[in-house]
Design a protein around this motif. Structure first.
Motif, PDB file in Angstrom:
ATOM      1  N   SER A   1      13.863  50.022  64.283  1.00 15.68           N
ATOM      2  CA  SER A   1      13.972  48.683  64.868  1.00 15.68           C
ATOM      3  C   SER A   1      14.399  47.663  63.818  1.00 15.68           C
TER       4      SER A   1
ATOM      5  N   VAL B   1      18.088  48.062  63.296  1.00 12.04           N
ATOM      6  CA  VAL B   1      18.816  47.501  64.436  1.00 12.04           C
ATOM      7  C   VAL B   1      18.834  45.977  64.361  1.00 12.04           C
ATOM      8  N   PHE B   2      17.688  45.379  64.060  1.00 12.87           N
ATOM      9  CA  PHE B   2      17.613  43.916  63.986  1.00 12.87           C
ATOM     10  C   PHE B   2      18.465  43.372  62.840  1.00 12.87           C
TER      11      PHE B   2
ATOM     12  N   ASN C   1      26.875  48.049  56.309  1.00 11.60           N
ATOM     13  CA  ASN C   1      25.880  47.150  56.875  1.00 11.60           C
ATOM     14  C   ASN C   1      24.500  47.425  56.282  1.00 11.60           C
TER      15      ASN C   1
ATOM     16  N   TYR D   1      21.118  44.692  61.785  1.00 12.31           N
ATOM     17  CA  TYR D   1      22.506  44.846  62.217  1.00 12.31           C
ATOM     18  C   TYR D   1      22.895  43.775  63.231  1.00 12.31           C
ATOM     19  N   LEU D   2      21.965  43.446  64.141  1.00 11.97           N
ATOM     20  CA  LEU D   2      22.278  42.532  65.241  1.00 11.97           C
ATOM     21  C   LEU D   2      22.143  41.061  64.871  1.00 11.97           C
ATOM     22  N   LEU D   3      21.145  40.736  64.053  1.00 10.95           N
ATOM     23  CA  LEU D   3      20.938  39.328  63.710  1.00 10.95           C
ATOM     24  C   LEU D   3      22.037  38.847  62.766  1.00 10.95           C
ATOM     25  N   PRO D   4      22.598  37.689  63.035  1.00  7.29           N
ATOM     26  CA  PRO D   4      23.627  37.167  62.123  1.00  7.29           C
ATOM     27  C   PRO D   4      23.009  36.693  60.812  1.00  7.29           C
TER      28      PRO D   4
ATOM     29  N   ASN E   1      17.787  38.045  56.916  1.00  7.58           N
ATOM     30  CA  ASN E   1      19.111  37.519  57.271  1.00  7.58           C
ATOM     31  C   ASN E   1      19.199  35.998  57.295  1.00  7.58           C
TER      32      ASN E   1
END
Length: 271
Positions: A79, A82-83, A45, A85-88, A18
């Motif tokens: 994980s 998830v990361f 995503n 998805y969460l990290l910009p 990302n």
């Protein structure tokens, strides 16, 4: 503890994606690279796509690599998804060459740590480990070879400049994986024990490598001993030591690197 390291490795991989690769349309290796491509071309995503695409290969890993590695791989895939998805998605540098290099180095470091501690990041890593275990090819080399198709896809979808940057990133990722993950290195183990039969039986049932057993005796005590010799991968040494110590906590274990293996390396093709 291992799961925490796998999760940390997943965070490192997601950071590389990302912050360095995704902003410039540079693809990663394997299923993750395909997920990045689809994430760029569709509204879905990248993390969700990575999870869905990995499910069939997780099933393959369960049957070919065993429950332990599959569980750790599931931890990594979930994980990582998830990361991602969460990290910009942030552009650290506008220089695409620097992004290719640092994305490859950081991503390879994360994948290497995941593999080193009995897991994979999913996708083609599973296939690479399966092939590596029964051949003299390293995981990094196999991944680099298999990912040629991703380079072709990126060239066709975007442009050939991006394809070449992708190739550079994938090559660096493979090199970093081999620096950290050394399962492709073959080792010879010599085990001197008084519990040779018990250890031999469990090794044959668990490791699936050829075993040679020789008789000897202690130079000082003159006590009869068995010498068990086998060629294994670095990944298997910990499991072998656990088996040996289970039956003989006083056994002598000598491990040294093998330059070349000529002949049957695997006892059978079960693993």
């Amino acid at each position: 503890m291992k799961n925490l390291i796998v999760i940390a490795g997943s965070l490192i991989i997601a950071f590389a994606f990302n912050f360095f690769l995704v902003p410039h349309g540079i693809l990663s290796s394997g299923i993750s690279g395909i997920a990045i491509l689809l994430g760029i071309l569709t509204p879905f995503n990248t993390g969700l796509l990575n999870l869905i695409l990995n499910l069939p290969l997780l099933i393959l890993g369960y049957y070919k690599l065993g429950k332990k590695i599959t569980i750790n791989t599931m931890v990594c895939v979930v994980s990582l998804s998830v990361f991602l998805y969460l990290l910009p998605v942030i552009t650290v540098t506008d220089n695409i060459l620097l992004s290719s290099i640092f994305g490859g180095v950081i991503g390879g470091l994360g994948i290497g740590f995941v593999m080193k501690y009995s897991g994979t990041s999913g996708g083609l890593d599973i296939i690479a480990i399966i092939v590596s275990r029964t051949s003299n090819f390293s995981v990094g080399l196999l991944l680099t070879g298999m990912n040629g198709v991703i380079v072709l896809i990126s060239g066709a979808v975007f442009n050939w400049d991006i394809a070449l940057y992708t190739l550079l990133s994938i090559y660096i990722t493979g090199k970093m994986i081999d620096k950290v993950h050394t399962d492709h290195i073959k080792l010879t183990m010599q085990i001197v024990t008084t519990k040779g039969e018990l250890i031999r039986d469990e090794l044959l049932a668990s490791i699936y490598r050829g075993i040679t057993v020789m008789n000897g005796y202690g130079g000082y005590t003159k006590e009869p001993k068995q010498i068990i010799m086998m060629v294994v991968t670095r990944y298997e040494t910990l499991q072998i030591k656990e088996i040996v110590r289970k039956h003989d906590d006083k056994a002598f274990i000598n491990v040294y690197e093998t330059v070349e293996v000529d002949g049957e390396f695997a006892q059978n093709t079960k693993n």
